[in-house]
Design a protein around this motif. Structure first.
Motif, mmCIF file in Angstrom:
data_model
loop_
_atom_site.group_PDB
_atom_site.id
_atom_site.type_symbol
_atom_site.label_atom_id
_atom_site.label_comp_id
_atom_site.label_asym_id
_atom_site.label_seq_id
_atom_site.Cartn_x
_atom_site.Cartn_y
_atom_site.Cartn_z
ATOM 1 N N ALA A 109 -35.932 -56.860 6.690
ATOM 2 C CA ALA A 109 -35.539 -55.996 5.569
ATOM 3 C C ALA A 109 -35.810 -56.720 4.260
ATOM 4 O O ALA A 109 -35.943 -57.949 4.221
ATOM 5 C CB ALA A 109 -34.067 -55.622 5.668
ATOM 6 N N ALA A 235 -28.179 -54.504 10.794
ATOM 7 C CA ALA A 235 -28.446 -53.378 9.890
ATOM 8 C C ALA A 235 -27.176 -52.974 9.147
ATOM 9 O O ALA A 235 -27.200 -52.711 7.932
ATOM 10 C CB ALA A 235 -29.002 -52.199 10.678
ATOM 11 N N GLN A 287 -33.880 -52.338 1.289
ATOM 12 C CA GLN A 287 -34.792 -51.292 1.735
ATOM 13 C C GLN A 287 -35.488 -51.760 3.012
ATOM 14 O O GLN A 287 -35.590 -52.964 3.268
ATOM 15 C CB GLN A 287 -35.833 -50.976 0.656
ATOM 16 N N PRO A 288 -35.938 -50.829 3.834
ATOM 17 C CA PRO A 288 -36.682 -51.214 5.035
ATOM 18 C C PRO A 288 -37.998 -51.898 4.664
ATOM 19 O O PRO A 288 -38.418 -51.904 3.502
ATOM 20 C CB PRO A 288 -36.933 -49.874 5.739
ATOM 21 N N VAL A 289 -38.638 -52.454 5.645
ATOM 22 C CA VAL A 289 -39.922 -53.133 5.457
ATOM 23 C C VAL A 289 -40.978 -52.136 4.971
ATOM 24 O O VAL A 289 -41.056 -51.011 5.460
ATOM 25 C CB VAL A 289 -40.372 -53.779 6.786
ATOM 26 N N THR A 290 -41.778 -52.560 3.976
ATOM 27 C CA THR A 290 -42.866 -51.724 3.461
ATOM 28 C C THR A 290 -44.155 -52.529 3.406
ATOM 29 O O THR A 290 -44.129 -53.768 3.368
ATOM 30 C CB THR A 290 -42.553 -51.209 2.037
ATOM 31 N N TRP A 320 -43.494 -60.179 10.301
ATOM 32 C CA TRP A 320 -42.761 -59.022 9.779
ATOM 33 C C TRP A 320 -42.634 -57.992 10.901
ATOM 34 O O TRP A 320 -43.494 -57.905 11.777
ATOM 35 C CB TRP A 320 -43.502 -58.385 8.596
ATOM 36 N N ASN A 322 -40.941 -53.807 11.878
ATOM 37 C CA ASN A 322 -40.229 -52.573 11.525
ATOM 38 C C ASN A 322 -39.105 -52.279 12.515
ATOM 39 O O ASN A 322 -38.547 -51.182 12.527
ATOM 40 C CB ASN A 322 -41.201 -51.384 11.504
ATOM 41 N N ASP A 325 -35.920 -50.848 10.997
ATOM 42 C CA ASP A 325 -36.024 -49.721 10.062
ATOM 43 C C ASP A 325 -35.131 -48.548 10.425
ATOM 44 O O ASP A 325 -34.384 -48.003 9.580
ATOM 45 C CB ASP A 325 -37.477 -49.231 9.955
ATOM 46 N N LEU A 328 -31.465 -49.307 10.008
ATOM 47 C CA LEU A 328 -31.127 -49.485 8.601
ATOM 48 C C LEU A 328 -31.053 -48.145 7.875
ATOM 49 O O LEU A 328 -30.122 -47.884 7.102
ATOM 50 C CB LEU A 328 -32.154 -50.401 7.938
ATOM 51 N N ARG A 329 -32.014 -47.278 8.135
ATOM 52 C CA ARG A 329 -32.001 -45.958 7.497
ATOM 53 C C ARG A 329 -30.771 -45.168 7.925
ATOM 54 O O ARG A 329 -30.198 -44.401 7.133
ATOM 55 C CB ARG A 329 -33.282 -45.192 7.837
#
Length: 332
Positions: A109, A235, A287-290, A320, A322, A325, A328-329
């Motif tokens: 994250a 998370a 924020q989640p991984v981008t 890295w 996801n 994700d 976390l969301r």
């Protein structure tokens, strides 16, 4: 002696942590939140633990054991040694922790946060007024951290090379002592050490505020990601920190500033001024991984390759994931 002692410290950290990691049994699988104990790192002081308690969000259904380190680099060393499950750091420490090509962690994250109090300072009475004046000077810096990176970038902007200064890798506390004692001419550091330096009369000659991305990374041990209960706990903890800072911004800055002042030994008014400025510059939230965040860290890694600190180019995407994700969301 000060410089040699600082260089020995990182190796000593790993040596001390290895037996601790074995005793903890951190790889044990957990079936429910009640079975989970997260070992989490903090830099400087336990600000994350403090903000959770302040916002009444510390009543987690899992256990959290916080440990304090002088930098994110030491947190990543602890993760590598098996003594931490979750580390918080800038973009830089994971790069060096993964440089051997065998990382046992993943960035899960991105916490967006302020880049203030990331500075190059000179002691009271110094005739140096800018970065260009550091040529030929002894400059302390916290190795493999934001300080290492923004010092390098500031030197480039001033038309200087790394070899134009006598660079001395130092831990924050050692750097403060060296600056006050006159054994270095300037010090690149962050957070509480910069605040303390100013209290001792130091002045700023360069800032990393507009150099650093504001991406602060949460890195979890691979073993944590193999357990659904541990993933959910990570998370949830990260999301709670985001919610806690939202609570602080909702009219509680003055009260939380008192907590900060007590731990950083600065006047409450100064702590509040810094807190307000930090949250105005970049509100603390996760924020989640981008792809953009991954690309930002790749730029940092490439800069260290250019500097020669990394022997070869490192593909940061390799550490890295996801995997967090969805969890976390859900909790955000």
């Amino acid at each position: 002696m000060l410089f040699r002692r600082s260089l020995r410290t990182s190796a000593a950290v790993l040596a001390l942590l290895l037996p601790f990691a074995t005793a903890c049994g951190g790889d044990a699988q957990a079936d429910s939140p009640a079975d989970v104990t997260l070992r989490v790192g903090a830099t400087g002081w336990k600000v994350e633990e403090a903000v959770l308690r302040f916002a009444h969000l510390d009543d987690t259904p899992y256990k959290v054991k916080w440990s304090v380190f002088q930098g994110g680099d030491q947190q990543l060393q602890a993760v590598r040694a098996g003594a931490l499950d979750l580390a918080s750091s800038s973009e830089i420490p994971p790069v060096f922790a993964a440089a051997d090509g065998k990382p046992n962690f993943k960035v899960v994250a991105v916490q967006r946060a302020a880049t203030l109090n990331q500075e190059v300072v000179v002691p009271k009475g110094s005739k140096v007024t800018g970065i260009a004046g550091l040529k030929g000077k002894k400059v302390g810096y916290v190795q493999n951290t934001t300080a290492h990176y923004f010092l390098y970038e500031l030197l480039k902007r001033a038309g200087l090379k790394w070899s134009d200064i006598d660079a001395k890798p130092l831990l924050p506390n050692d750097g403060l002592a060296a600056l006050g004692g006159g054994s270095i001419d300037a010090f690149a550091s962050y957070g509480t050490s910069v605040i303390t330096a100013h209290q001792q009369g130091a002045t700023t000659v360069g800032s990393g505020a507009d150099i650093l991305s504001g991406n602060f990374l949460w890195s979890a041990r691979d073993s944590v990601l193999k357990s659904d209960a541990r993933k959910e706990a990570v998370a949830d903890l990260i999301a709670r920190i985001t919610k806690a800072y939202a609570y602080v911004r909702d009219g509680h800055e003055t009260e939380f500033a008192k907590v900060i002042a007590q731990n950083t030994h600065q006047p409450v008014a100064q702590a509040e001024s810094d807190l307000v400025a930090q949250q105005k510059q970049r509100p603390t939230r996760v924020q989640p991984v981008t792809d953009a965040a991954t690309a930002s860290q790749q730029e940092v890694a490439d800069a260290f390759t250019e500097l020669g600190t990394l022997k070869s180019r490192l593909d940061v995407k390799s550490f890295w994931t996801n995997a967090l994700d969805a969890d976390l969301r859900k909790v955000l």
